[in-house]
Design an enzyme around this catalytic site. Structure first.
Site, PDB file in Angstrom:
ATOM      1  N   LYS A   1      -6.768  -6.103  11.122  1.00  0.00           N
ATOM      2  CA  LYS A   1      -5.547  -5.489  10.568  1.00  0.00           C
ATOM      3  C   LYS A   1      -5.247  -4.205  11.339  1.00  0.00           C
ATOM      4  O   LYS A   1      -6.048  -3.276  11.350  1.00  0.00           O
ATOM      5  CB  LYS A   1      -5.737  -5.182   9.077  1.00  0.00           C
ATOM      6  CG  LYS A   1      -4.591  -4.367   8.447  1.00  0.00           C
ATOM      7  CD  LYS A   1      -4.811  -4.127   6.956  1.00  0.00           C
ATOM      8  CE  LYS A   1      -3.752  -3.174   6.385  1.00  0.00           C
ATOM      9  NZ  LYS A   1      -3.972  -2.860   4.958  1.00  0.00           N
TER      10      LYS A   1
ATOM     11  N   ASP B   1      -0.016   3.477   7.009  1.00  0.00           N
ATOM     12  CA  ASP B   1       0.464   2.752   5.828  1.00  0.00           C
ATOM     13  C   ASP B   1       0.990   3.743   4.791  1.00  0.00           C
ATOM     14  O   ASP B   1       0.220   4.318   4.030  1.00  0.00           O
ATOM     15  CB  ASP B   1      -0.695   1.917   5.246  1.00  0.00           C
ATOM     16  CG  ASP B   1      -0.256   1.108   4.018  1.00  0.00           C
ATOM     17  OD1 ASP B   1       0.962   1.019   3.766  1.00  0.00           O
ATOM     18  OD2 ASP B   1      -1.148   0.553   3.338  1.00  0.00           O
TER      19      ASP B   1
ATOM     20  N   LYS C   1       3.347   5.102  -1.392  1.00  0.00           N
ATOM     21  CA  LYS C   1       2.078   5.581  -1.957  1.00  0.00           C
ATOM     22  C   LYS C   1       2.245   7.004  -2.462  1.00  0.00           C
ATOM     23  O   LYS C   1       3.100   7.742  -1.953  1.00  0.00           O
ATOM     24  CB  LYS C   1       1.012   5.595  -0.850  1.00  0.00           C
ATOM     25  CG  LYS C   1       0.486   4.231  -0.454  1.00  0.00           C
ATOM     26  CD  LYS C   1      -0.628   4.373   0.578  1.00  0.00           C
ATOM     27  CE  LYS C   1      -1.167   3.025   0.983  1.00  0.00           C
ATOM     28  NZ  LYS C   1      -1.848   2.293  -0.103  1.00  0.00           N
TER      29      LYS C   1
ATOM     30  N   ASP D   1      -5.785   2.814   8.531  1.00  0.00           N
ATOM     31  CA  ASP D   1      -5.464   1.442   8.115  1.00  0.00           C
ATOM     32  C   ASP D   1      -5.470   0.452   9.290  1.00  0.00           C
ATOM     33  O   ASP D   1      -5.146  -0.714   9.122  1.00  0.00           O
ATOM     34  CB  ASP D   1      -4.120   1.412   7.368  1.00  0.00           C
ATOM     35  CG  ASP D   1      -4.078   0.346   6.282  1.00  0.00           C
ATOM     36  OD1 ASP D   1      -5.161  -0.128   5.887  1.00  0.00           O
ATOM     37  OD2 ASP D   1      -2.971  -0.017   5.856  1.00  0.00           O
TER      38      ASP D   1
ATOM     39  N   ASP E   1       3.517  -2.336  -0.476  1.00  0.00           N
ATOM     40  CA  ASP E   1       2.241  -1.720  -0.094  1.00  0.00           C
ATOM     41  C   ASP E   1       1.146  -2.774   0.109  1.00  0.00           C
ATOM     42  O   ASP E   1       0.081  -2.477   0.631  1.00  0.00           O
ATOM     43  CB  ASP E   1       1.819  -0.711  -1.174  1.00  0.00           C
ATOM     44  CG  ASP E   1       0.769   0.270  -0.674  1.00  0.00           C
ATOM     45  OD1 ASP E   1       0.522   0.294   0.561  1.00  0.00           O
ATOM     46  OD2 ASP E   1       0.205   1.004  -1.501  1.00  0.00           O
TER      47      ASP E   1
ATOM     48  N   GLU F   1       0.847  -4.893   2.343  1.00  0.00           N
ATOM     49  CA  GLU F   1       1.386  -5.311   3.647  1.00  0.00           C
ATOM     50  C   GLU F   1       0.345  -5.941   4.557  1.00  0.00           C
ATOM     51  O   GLU F   1       0.688  -6.711   5.448  1.00  0.00           O
ATOM     52  CB  GLU F   1       2.031  -4.107   4.349  1.00  0.00           C
ATOM     53  CG  GLU F   1       1.095  -3.203   5.168  1.00  0.00           C
ATOM     54  CD  GLU F   1       0.014  -2.523   4.334  1.00  0.00           C
ATOM     55  OE1 GLU F   1       0.207  -2.407   3.099  1.00  0.00           O
ATOM     56  OE2 GLU F   1      -1.018  -2.122   4.903  1.00  0.00           O
TER      57      GLU F   1
ATOM     58  N   ARG G   1      -1.927  -8.237   4.098  1.00  0.00           N
ATOM     59  CA  ARG G   1      -1.974  -9.696   4.030  1.00  0.00           C
ATOM     60  C   ARG G   1      -0.758 -10.323   4.714  1.00  0.00           C
ATOM     61  O   ARG G   1      -0.825 -11.454   5.184  1.00  0.00           O
ATOM     62  CB  ARG G   1      -2.112 -10.137   2.562  1.00  0.00           C
ATOM     63  CG  ARG G   1      -0.959  -9.763   1.701  1.00  0.00           C
ATOM     64  CD  ARG G   1      -1.315  -9.745   0.224  1.00  0.00           C
ATOM     65  NE  ARG G   1      -2.073  -8.557  -0.157  1.00  0.00           N
ATOM     66  CZ  ARG G   1      -2.488  -8.310  -1.391  1.00  0.00           C
ATOM     67  NH1 ARG G   1      -2.238  -9.172  -2.363  1.00  0.00           N
ATOM     68  NH2 ARG G   1      -3.150  -7.212  -1.666  1.00  0.00           N
TER      69      ARG G   1
HETATM   70  N1  BES Z   1      -4.298  -0.053   3.182  1.00  0.00           N
HETATM   71  C1  BES Z   1      -4.265  -0.282   1.786  1.00  0.00           C
HETATM   72  C2  BES Z   1      -5.667  -0.471   1.193  1.00  0.00           C
HETATM   73  C3  BES Z   1      -6.541   0.755   1.186  1.00  0.00           C
HETATM   74  C4  BES Z   1      -6.457   1.658   0.157  1.00  0.00           C
HETATM   75  C5  BES Z   1      -7.431   0.960   2.204  1.00  0.00           C
HETATM   76  C6  BES Z   1      -7.252   2.785   0.157  1.00  0.00           C
HETATM   77  C7  BES Z   1      -8.239   2.074   2.214  1.00  0.00           C
HETATM   78  C8  BES Z   1      -8.149   2.997   1.188  1.00  0.00           C
HETATM   79  C9  BES Z   1      -3.448  -1.531   1.484  1.00  0.00           C
HETATM   80  O1  BES Z   1      -2.415  -1.796   2.331  1.00  0.00           O
HETATM   81  C10 BES Z   1      -2.843  -1.299   0.139  1.00  0.00           C
HETATM   82  O2  BES Z   1      -2.006  -0.468   0.034  1.00  0.00           O
HETATM   83  N2  BES Z   1      -3.319  -2.045  -0.819  1.00  0.00           N
HETATM   84  C11 BES Z   1      -2.819  -1.933  -2.136  1.00  0.00           C
HETATM   85  C12 BES Z   1      -2.618  -3.344  -2.597  1.00  0.00           C
HETATM   86  C13 BES Z   1      -1.845  -3.492  -3.855  1.00  0.00           C
HETATM   87  C14 BES Z   1      -0.435  -3.014  -3.710  1.00  0.00           C
HETATM   88  C15 BES Z   1      -1.867  -4.957  -4.227  1.00  0.00           C
HETATM   89  C16 BES Z   1      -3.869  -1.224  -2.989  1.00  0.00           C
HETATM   90  O3  BES Z   1      -5.060  -1.400  -2.726  1.00  0.00           O
HETATM   91  O4  BES Z   1      -3.484  -0.482  -3.876  1.00  0.00           O
HETATM   92 ZN    ZN Z   2      -2.614  -1.110   4.240  1.00  0.00          ZN
HETATM   93 MG    MG Z   3      -0.597  -0.872   1.784  1.00  0.00          MG
END
Ligand code: BES
Ligand code: ZN
Ligand code: MG
Length: 508
Positions: free
Chosen positions: A268, A273, A280, A291, A350, A352, A354
């Site tokens: 990834k 992000d 966020k 990220d 968010d 993104e 996947r």
């Molecule tokens: N990059 C984030 C995941 C992440 C969060 C990595 C904190 C490292 C530290 C990912 O893109 C994301 O935002 N995931 C969301 C998913 C949700 C919206 C289903 C999350 O984990 O809140």
């Molecule tokens: Zn992310």
């Molecule tokens: Mg995200």
């Protein structure tokens, strides 16, 4: 820093510091006992004072030890002798190097690598000591205008093997350790770079440069080519950003035959992000520069494999882009079509990772892979589940999962096998499209993996969620270089001709 291998008696080393171990209950290791004998019981006397109990990872620096040729002797606590295993070994190496770096010694000879551990040979001992040493010595000071050189004088560490006949395998272990460390350094550097420098373009250029250096093939696809492939999910993430997206593809043909099915690694590569329109919160958002740590680890592992010239075919694929809010950005409720033809209703912009990975997974099919492993800082939920200790491992093939778990175990870069039960797929149902990209908060890392599994049906696949393990937060904030060691160990085991089955590509 230089690392070398040698064998010889500890009291005869003309060096700034000799490092030897002491078990709990003040039991001297073999090398420590040799110094003690030469010094007429000096070490035993020091231990009797009670300043060094042999507690795991403790250190004591001694000066002017009689009848030795070194300036200092460092005693390192090894803990309980019966409990001394791989984990403890890595820990004492790290403790000794950290402590050494605080002295003004510019070089040292460490006898910790001579300790024997059940199930591990000299090659492994040297490899692991090399990786741990260079990991501890890593600094990211590119953006500091003043670098304090006096902080660390250490320039050279010599690791010893107990017999001259072990020198050759020691050198092999060193070469492997250096390659892994070089892959980890690449991954850490890329991860630590800020988002305004490490853009998708920068990531692509760095990958290209690395491939040229290593004599590997690089193919970098730009936006129009990505569109021509039909990667609607990938492009839906990048469309809110002014930075152009890239699909980075590196190829290492190390096997006897180019036709041998490759292992494909997918990383990834979200260089920042923000969450997009599903923005966020501001707190700790700077950490979203990490990220792209999945991409960095995949490229780092590729680097190590190419440096080692592992006899394996390996393809690294990195979809790289930014996730930004703007007038062009994708919105909740929008529906996009992935390269596989499956449609996705985007409920949360968010989620993104996947979206870019699913198209890369479909793209991987063209390599008729022996296995595909994607690596991603995918979900905050994975941090909730496993913290910063274990990576989340998901797979559609139990044997592959076992191989990866075992690889992580051998090098101390561990993962935990997580479930992918059918029931979790219900959370991905959409009233409007084939699936949603966000299955709600419960089991967030599992539903994310379930989403990916729908694009990985054509081959053996595993997914590593490294949201927790790729970085450290707090005062030691930074990229860890994980899971480069796990990936390289896995590929090494696959490359071993004695173990690897040569499976040919289907004709056509
Ligand atoms: N990059 C984030 C995941 C992440 C969060 C990595 C904190 C490292 C530290 C990912 O893109 C994301 O935002 N995931 C969301 C998913 C949700 C919206 C289903 C999350 O984990 O809140
Ligand atoms: Zn992310
Ligand atoms: Mg995200």
């Amino acid at each position: 820093m230089d690392i070398c291998i040698k064998s010889g008696s500890p009291d005869k080393q003309r060096t700034a510091c000799v490092i030897v171990g002491v078990y709990e209950a003040r039991k001297l290791s073999f090398a420590a006992a040799l110094i003690d004998r030469a010094a007429n019981g000096y070490l035993s006397d020091v231990l009797k004072c009670g300043d060094m109990e042999g507690k795991l990872g403790s250190t004591l620096l001694l000066h002017a030890v009689p009848n030795t040729l070194c300036d200092r002797v460092m005693l390192v606590g090894l803990g309980k002798e019966l409990e001394f295993q791989a984990k403890e070994y890595r820990e004492v190496i790290r403790a000794s190097v950290k402590s050494l770096a605080k002295t003004s010694a510019s070089e040292a000879v460490s006898y910790l690598s001579e300790i024997t551990i059940k199930k591990h040979n000299v090659e492994w001992m040297i490899e692991q000591a090399t990786v741990a040493t260079l990991d501890v010595m890593y600094r990211f000071d590119r953006f500091k205008s003043k670098i304090d050189d006096s902080l660390c004088a250490l320039r050279k560490l010599t690791l010893t093997v107990s017999r001259r006949t072990d020198l050759a395998v020691g050198v092999k272990g060193l070469a492997r350790g250096l390659a892994i460390a070089s892959g980890m350094r690449f991954a850490k550097d890329m991860g630590n770079l800020p988002g305004n420098i490490c853009t998708p373009t920068y990531l692509a250029e760095s990958a290209r440069e690395m491939a040229t250096q290593l004599g590997a093939e690089a193919e970098i696809l730009g936006e129009s080519e990505i569109r021509a492939l039909g990667m609607g999910a990938f492009l839906s993430v990048s469309q809110g950003s002014d930075e152009p997206p890239y699909l980075i593809v590196l190829k290492h043909y190390g096997a006897k035959d180019k036709q041998v099915r490759p292992v494909v690694l997918i990383g990834k590569g979200i260089t920042f992000d923000t969450g997009g329109i599903s923005l966020k919160p501001g707190e700790a958002m700077d950490e979203m520069k990490f990220d792209m740590c999945g991409a960095a680890a995949v490229l780092g592992a590729f680097r190590a494999v190419a440096e080692m010239k592992l006899p394996i075919n390996l393809v690294a694929i990195v979809p790289a882009c930014e996730n930004m809010p703007s007038g062009h950005a994708i919105k909740p409720g929008d529906i996009v079509t992935s390269m596989s033809g499956q449609t996705i209703e985007i409920l949360d912009t968010d989620a993104e990772g996947r979206l870019i990975l699913c198209d890369a997974l479909t793209y991987a099919e063209r390599f008729t892979p022996a296995a595909v492993i994607d690596v991603a800082t995918l979900t905050g939920a994975c941090i909730v589940a496993l913290g910063h200790v274990l990576s989340g491992l998901f797979s559609n093939h139990d044997a592959l999962a076992r191989e990866l778990l075992e690889a992580g175990e051998v090098v101390g870069d561990r993962a935990w096998h997580m479930p992918l039960n059918e029931e979790y797929h219900e959370q991905l149902q959409s009233p409007f499209a084939d699936m949603v990209n966000f299955g709600g908060r419960p089991a967030g890392s599992i539903t994310a993996a379930c989403f990916l599994s729908r694009y990985a049906k054509a081959y053996d696949w595993a997914h590593l969620d490294i949201a927790g393990t790729a970085t450290r937060t707090g005062k030691d904030k930074g990229a860890t270089g994980r899971p480069v060691p796990l990936l390289v160990q896995f590929l090494q085991a696959r490359a071993n001709p004695a173990l690897a089955k040569v499976v040919r590509r289907k004709s056509g």
